[in-house]
Motif scaffolding. Structure first.
Motif, PDB file in Angstrom:
ATOM      1  N   MET A  98       5.943   1.566   3.851  1.00 23.96           N
ATOM      2  CA  MET A  98       4.715   1.536   4.639  1.00 23.96           C
ATOM      3  C   MET A  98       4.585   0.200   5.360  1.00 23.96           C
ATOM      4  O   MET A  98       5.043  -0.825   4.860  1.00 23.96           O
ATOM      5  CB  MET A  98       3.504   1.760   3.722  1.00 23.96           C
ATOM      6  N   ARG A  99       3.956   0.201   6.539  1.00 21.77           N
ATOM      7  CA  ARG A  99       3.848  -0.983   7.382  1.00 21.77           C
ATOM      8  C   ARG A  99       3.105  -2.109   6.664  1.00 21.77           C
ATOM      9  O   ARG A  99       2.089  -1.896   6.029  1.00 21.77           O
ATOM     10  CB  ARG A  99       3.119  -0.606   8.663  1.00 21.77           C
ATOM     11  N   GLN A 100       3.633  -3.319   6.773  1.00 18.50           N
ATOM     12  CA  GLN A 100       2.985  -4.470   6.163  1.00 18.50           C
ATOM     13  C   GLN A 100       2.409  -5.380   7.247  1.00 18.50           C
ATOM     14  O   GLN A 100       3.016  -5.601   8.294  1.00 18.50           O
ATOM     15  CB  GLN A 100       3.987  -5.250   5.310  1.00 18.50           C
ATOM     16  N   GLN A 101       1.224  -5.913   6.999  1.00 15.45           N
ATOM     17  CA  GLN A 101       0.571  -6.817   7.925  1.00 15.45           C
ATOM     18  C   GLN A 101       0.158  -8.057   7.148  1.00 15.45           C
ATOM     19  O   GLN A 101       0.132  -8.076   5.927  1.00 15.45           O
ATOM     20  CB  GLN A 101      -0.662  -6.146   8.551  1.00 15.45           C
ATOM     21  N   SER A 102      -0.188  -9.120   7.875  1.00 12.67           N
ATOM     22  CA  SER A 102      -0.574 -10.359   7.215  1.00 12.67           C
ATOM     23  C   SER A 102      -2.068 -10.385   6.952  1.00 12.67           C
ATOM     24  O   SER A 102      -2.843  -9.679   7.589  1.00 12.67           O
ATOM     25  CB  SER A 102      -0.185 -11.549   8.105  1.00 12.67           C
ATOM     26  N   GLY A 103      -2.469 -11.231   5.964  1.00 10.47           N
ATOM     27  CA  GLY A 103      -3.889 -11.417   5.710  1.00 10.47           C
ATOM     28  C   GLY A 103      -4.457 -10.424   4.723  1.00 10.47           C
ATOM     29  O   GLY A 103      -3.823  -9.467   4.305  1.00 10.47           O
ATOM     30  N   ASP A 104      -5.733 -10.694   4.353  1.00 10.43           N
ATOM     31  CA  ASP A 104      -6.410  -9.830   3.395  1.00 10.43           C
ATOM     32  C   ASP A 104      -6.554  -8.413   3.911  1.00 10.43           C
ATOM     33  O   ASP A 104      -6.515  -7.444   3.134  1.00 10.43           O
ATOM     34  CB  ASP A 104      -7.798 -10.393   3.077  1.00 10.43           C
ATOM     35  N   ALA A 105      -6.738  -8.253   5.225  1.00 15.16           N
ATOM     36  CA  ALA A 105      -6.897  -6.908   5.786  1.00 15.16           C
ATOM     37  C   ALA A 105      -5.656  -6.066   5.554  1.00 15.16           C
ATOM     38  O   ALA A 105      -5.742  -4.854   5.309  1.00 15.16           O
ATOM     39  CB  ALA A 105      -7.204  -6.990   7.271  1.00 15.16           C
ATOM     40  N   SER A 106      -4.492  -6.721   5.623  1.00 22.48           N
ATOM     41  CA  SER A 106      -3.258  -5.959   5.427  1.00 22.48           C
ATOM     42  C   SER A 106      -3.133  -5.483   3.985  1.00 22.48           C
ATOM     43  O   SER A 106      -2.585  -4.408   3.717  1.00 22.48           O
ATOM     44  CB  SER A 106      -2.046  -6.803   5.810  1.00 22.48           C
ATOM     45  N   VAL A 107      -3.621  -6.294   3.036  1.00 15.16           N
ATOM     46  CA  VAL A 107      -3.589  -5.878   1.629  1.00 15.16           C
ATOM     47  C   VAL A 107      -4.454  -4.644   1.431  1.00 15.16           C
ATOM     48  O   VAL A 107      -4.043  -3.663   0.799  1.00 15.16           O
ATOM     49  CB  VAL A 107      -4.062  -7.024   0.715  1.00 15.16           C
ATOM     50  N   LEU A 108      -5.670  -4.667   1.980  1.00 15.45           N
ATOM     51  CA  LEU A 108      -6.555  -3.513   1.879  1.00 15.45           C
ATOM     52  C   LEU A 108      -5.937  -2.305   2.562  1.00 15.45           C
ATOM     53  O   LEU A 108      -6.017  -1.186   2.047  1.00 15.45           O
ATOM     54  CB  LEU A 108      -7.913  -3.841   2.505  1.00 15.45           C
ATOM     55  N   ARG A 109      -5.314  -2.542   3.721  1.00 17.46           N
ATOM     56  CA  ARG A 109      -4.682  -1.439   4.440  1.00 17.46           C
ATOM     57  C   ARG A 109      -3.569  -0.799   3.610  1.00 17.46           C
ATOM     58  O   ARG A 109      -3.448   0.426   3.545  1.00 17.46           O
ATOM     59  CB  ARG A 109      -4.126  -1.967   5.767  1.00 17.46           C
ATOM     60  N   ALA A 127      10.493   6.138  -8.946  1.00 21.42           N
ATOM     61  CA  ALA A 127      10.121   6.153  -7.532  1.00 21.42           C
ATOM     62  C   ALA A 127       8.614   6.265  -7.363  1.00 21.42           C
ATOM     63  O   ALA A 127       8.021   5.612  -6.501  1.00 21.42           O
ATOM     64  CB  ALA A 127      10.816   7.302  -6.813  1.00 21.42           C
ATOM     65  N   ASP A 128       7.970   7.092  -8.196  1.00 20.51           N
ATOM     66  CA  ASP A 128       6.528   7.227  -8.129  1.00 20.51           C
ATOM     67  C   ASP A 128       5.845   5.882  -8.370  1.00 20.51           C
ATOM     68  O   ASP A 128       4.876   5.526  -7.691  1.00 20.51           O
ATOM     69  CB  ASP A 128       6.042   8.237  -9.167  1.00 20.51           C
ATOM     70  N   GLN A 129       6.330   5.136  -9.360  1.00 17.45           N
ATOM     71  CA  GLN A 129       5.727   3.836  -9.675  1.00 17.45           C
ATOM     72  C   GLN A 129       5.943   2.844  -8.551  1.00 17.45           C
ATOM     73  O   GLN A 129       5.035   2.074  -8.194  1.00 17.45           O
ATOM     74  CB  GLN A 129       6.326   3.297 -10.969  1.00 17.45           C
ATOM     75  N   VAL A 130       7.124   2.847  -7.968  1.00 18.94           N
ATOM     76  CA  VAL A 130       7.447   1.858  -6.930  1.00 18.94           C
ATOM     77  C   VAL A 130       6.773   2.186  -5.600  1.00 18.94           C
ATOM     78  O   VAL A 130       6.244   1.303  -4.919  1.00 18.94           O
ATOM     79  CB  VAL A 130       8.977   1.797  -6.739  1.00 18.94           C
ATOM     80  N   LEU A 131       6.791   3.463  -5.233  1.00 16.22           N
ATOM     81  CA  LEU A 131       6.357   3.848  -3.894  1.00 16.22           C
ATOM     82  C   LEU A 131       4.879   4.161  -3.783  1.00 16.22           C
ATOM     83  O   LEU A 131       4.279   3.982  -2.719  1.00 16.22           O
ATOM     84  CB  LEU A 131       7.155   5.063  -3.418  1.00 16.22           C
ATOM     85  N   PHE A 132       4.278   4.650  -4.872  1.00 10.71           N
ATOM     86  CA  PHE A 132       2.926   5.171  -4.762  1.00 10.71           C
ATOM     87  C   PHE A 132       1.906   4.437  -5.614  1.00 10.71           C
ATOM     88  O   PHE A 132       0.791   4.899  -5.789  1.00 10.71           O
ATOM     89  CB  PHE A 132       2.921   6.667  -5.124  1.00 10.71           C
ATOM     90  N   SER A 133       2.255   3.292  -6.157  1.00  8.58           N
ATOM     91  CA  SER A 133       1.330   2.517  -6.963  1.00  8.58           C
ATOM     92  C   SER A 133       0.599   1.508  -6.087  1.00  8.58           C
ATOM     93  O   SER A 133       1.218   0.909  -5.210  1.00  8.58           O
ATOM     94  CB  SER A 133       2.049   1.782  -8.083  1.00  8.58           C
TER      95      SER A 133
END
Length: 377
Positions: free
Chosen positions: A1-12, A371-377
């Motif tokens: 999934m796309r990663q962005q910088s900052g707190d907004a990216s964490v929430l996203r 995979a479930d733990q890595v990808l969907f957690s």
């Protein structure tokens, strides 16, 4: 999934993971359902879903029959199981088996090669790595794109993926299988005991679906045991749960009835325990009464050994697996009768339908759980 910088990216990313988890669980969902499930606004859900589609995690469903008569339908989306893949490997006494599946568990490629007892540990590890590469090539995938490679092997396997002790494969004790395969394969590697993965496969796709307390007995060239307690595979204090095979006295006594029958019918033919058992089962299926008696005696011996485990554990199901499970009721019937006569709460006894693929399927399931733990957690 796309990663962005900052707190907004964490929430996203958190919101994206929540929507992806909900979509994976639901298989098909509308934007409104995804928004409710992830507890985000519908516009936010729409933006995230568009990103997931662009990244290959999701796809929009076509109209269902009758949609046009009801007016404009809500957009529906499905999880793309083919977005990622895992591999599972079974290391047996005679064969190495491998499968690749998508995240929905659909097998897209499988292979097997001989596992020669004369192989050194290095040669066997090389053969496993080569098999993974070949089965991935069959699936049209580079190994590096696998989310995980699950490996089930005979022997006592510790929490670090080291084969602490093996009495089935020569030179297989004290092999750091996790480390050695990790150096050969550009994908995360998981290593576990084969019997624990076999009972996991039964719980996933076999006779133990929906059951929580299960005893799995492997009957092939050796005897092995897998335990499911409270829906979880049991490892034991030293990760040695299930290693009952190759204890010479008991091992021979269990197969003696079948070996004696085979020798009496064809005195000049030398057979291994497994070959004698398969010969007797085949003759029993053809109606040979002496062969049937030999199989019943073998089954009674197995039941007697299992009783000391079944009575205190109180399982709801006993699964007879391995190649000899093909005997079906010839083997299951006497064991069930034995338990019915001696258990306070007799468990149901069934034959596995997974055959020799049980360990490889269990390795796939274990890789999918990772995979479930890595990808969907």
């Amino acid at each position: 999934m796309r990663q962005q910088s900052g707190d907004a990216s964490v929430l996203r990313r958190l919101n994206s993971a929540a929507i992806l988890r909900h979509l994976r669980a639901a298989q098909v969902a509308t934007l409104s359902e995804l928004a409710r499930g992830a507890r985000v606004s519908r516009p936010t859900a729409e933006v995230i879903v568009d990103d997931l589609i662009a990244e290959g995690w999701a796809e929009e469903c076509g109209d269902e029959p009758g949609d046009r008569q009801r007016g404009r339908p809500a957009r529906r989306f499905r999880f793309r199981a083919a977005s990622r893949h895992v591999a599972g490997v079974g290391v047996g006494a005679l064969l190495l088996r491998a499968m690749v599946s998508d995240l929905g568990g659909s097998v897209v490629a499988s292979r097997q090669v001989p596992n020669h007892a004369a192989m050194s540990a290095r040669e066997r590890v090389d053969a496993i790595a080569e098999l993974v590469e070949d089965v991935c090539a069959d699936a049209g995938l580079p190994v590096a794109e696998l989310v995980a490679v699950g490996v089930g092997t005979t022997g006592v396997v510790d929490g670090a993926g080291r084969v602490v002790k093996s009495v089935v494969l020569p030179g297989w004790s004290d092999v750091d299988l996790h480390g050695e395969l990790g150096r050969r394969l550009p994908a995360p590697v998981l290593v576990e005991n084969d019997m624990r993965l076999a009972v996991l496969a039964e719980h996933w796709r076999g006779a133990a679906r929906g059951r929580q307390d299960v005893v799995y007995l492997f009957t092939e060239n050796r005897l092995g045991l897998g335990l499911l307690i409270g829906g979880r595979t049991h490892r034991g204090a030293h990760a040695a749960s299930g290693e009952i095979g190759r204890q010479s006295g008991d091992h021979w006594q269990a197969f003696r009835h079948l070996a004696d029958y085979a020798m009496a019918v064809e005195p000049g033919e030398l057979r291994t325990h497994q070959q004698a058992a398969e010969f007797a089962v085949a003759r029993a299926e053809e109606g040979d009464e002496r062969a049937k008696a030999a199989v019943r005696a073998f089954a009674a011996h197995l039941a007697e050994g299992l009783l000391t485990l079944v009575n205190p554990l109180d399982p709801e199901l006993v699964v007879i697996g391995g190649s000899l499970s093909r005997a079906g009721d010839l083997l299951v019937g006497p064991i069930q009768d034995y338990f019915d006569d001696r258990c306070l709460y007799p468990p149901e006894v069934v034959a596995s339908g997974l055959g020799g693929e049980c360990v490889t399927l269990g390795a796939l399931r274990w890789a999918l759980d990772h995979a479930d733990q890595v990808l969907f957690s």
